[in-house]
Design a protein around this motif. Structure first.
Motif, short mmCIF file in Angstrom:
data_model
loop_
_atom_site.label_atom_id
_atom_site.label_comp_id
_atom_site.label_asym_id
_atom_site.label_seq_id
_atom_site.Cartn_x
_atom_site.Cartn_y
_atom_site.Cartn_z
N ILE A 66 42.56 37.36 68.37
CA ILE A 66 42.23 38.84 68.17
C ILE A 66 43.26 39.46 67.35
O ILE A 66 44.37 39.42 67.58
N PRO A 67 42.75 40.23 66.27
CA PRO A 67 43.74 40.89 65.41
C PRO A 67 44.50 41.84 66.27
O PRO A 67 44.08 42.62 66.90
N LYS A 68 45.84 42.00 65.67
CA LYS A 68 46.62 43.21 66.55
C LYS A 68 46.61 44.41 65.63
O LYS A 68 46.40 44.26 64.55
N ASP A 69 46.50 45.56 66.45
CA ASP A 69 46.37 46.92 65.64
C ASP A 69 47.69 47.14 65.33
O ASP A 69 48.56 46.86 66.10
#
Length: 174
Positions: free
Chosen positions: A170-173
């Motif tokens: 999951i890409p980090k914001d």
């Protein structure tokens, strides 16, 4: 002055059975029992499997999308054995005074069919999926007609097929 006259009258009347606060408290406990912990992830279509009669399977099927029904889809469901679960079987699933004969939520209807049919259809779908994977594996390993045969002496040139599930990062914001 007698001792009874000297006693002080009760400051607050005794709680009545129809006291609004106790009625509200009882109703709140009942509602919280249905809602659980009010988590946003609550499954609106959850149905306890223990309540499904033996020999039957239940599934939610769409009745309508944006209020429009799809008669061809309804015919296909009936042809494969699906029929609506009668609301009288699980009256707790619908509001009091519900006039309909089916159990519905957000355009979906709870449907039933014999478990034997559901098991056969699932077996057929699983067999079809395995055959599709095998066909693609054969296509990857084969050479087009009229071309030189592939040699897989080097494992790096062999097509690699994974048949497992992995967590997706999951890409980090930022």
């Amino acid at each position: 002055m007698t001792s009874q006259e000297a006693e002080r009258p009760a400051m607050r009347p005794a709680m009545r059975e129809d006291d609004p606060r106790s009625a509200a408290s009882k109703r709140a406990a009942e509602i919280l029992g249905h809602l659980g912990d009010l988590d946003e992830g609550t499954d609106e279509f959850y149905f306890p499997t223990a309540q499904i009669p033996d020999g039957w399977s239940y599934e939610w099927k769409r009745r309508a999308v944006y209020g429009a029904e799809d008669p061809a889809y309804q015919v296909a469901l009936a042809r494969t054995g699906w029929e609506p679960v009668p609301a009288t079987r699980h009256p707790e699933m619908m509001p009091a005074g519900w006039k309909g004969n089916t159990i519905e939520r957000k355009g979906m209807v709870l449907m039933q069919r014999p478990k034997e049919i559901t098991d056969r259809v699932e077996d057929m779908n699983n067999r079809r999926a395995r055959n599709q994977v095998r066909a693609k594996e054969q296509q990857l390993a084969a050479s087009p007609p009229g071309t030189m045969e592939r040699e897989f002496s080097d494992a790096r040139s062999r097509p690699q097929i994974k048949k497992s599930f992995e967590a997706m990062p999951i890409p980090k914001d930022e």
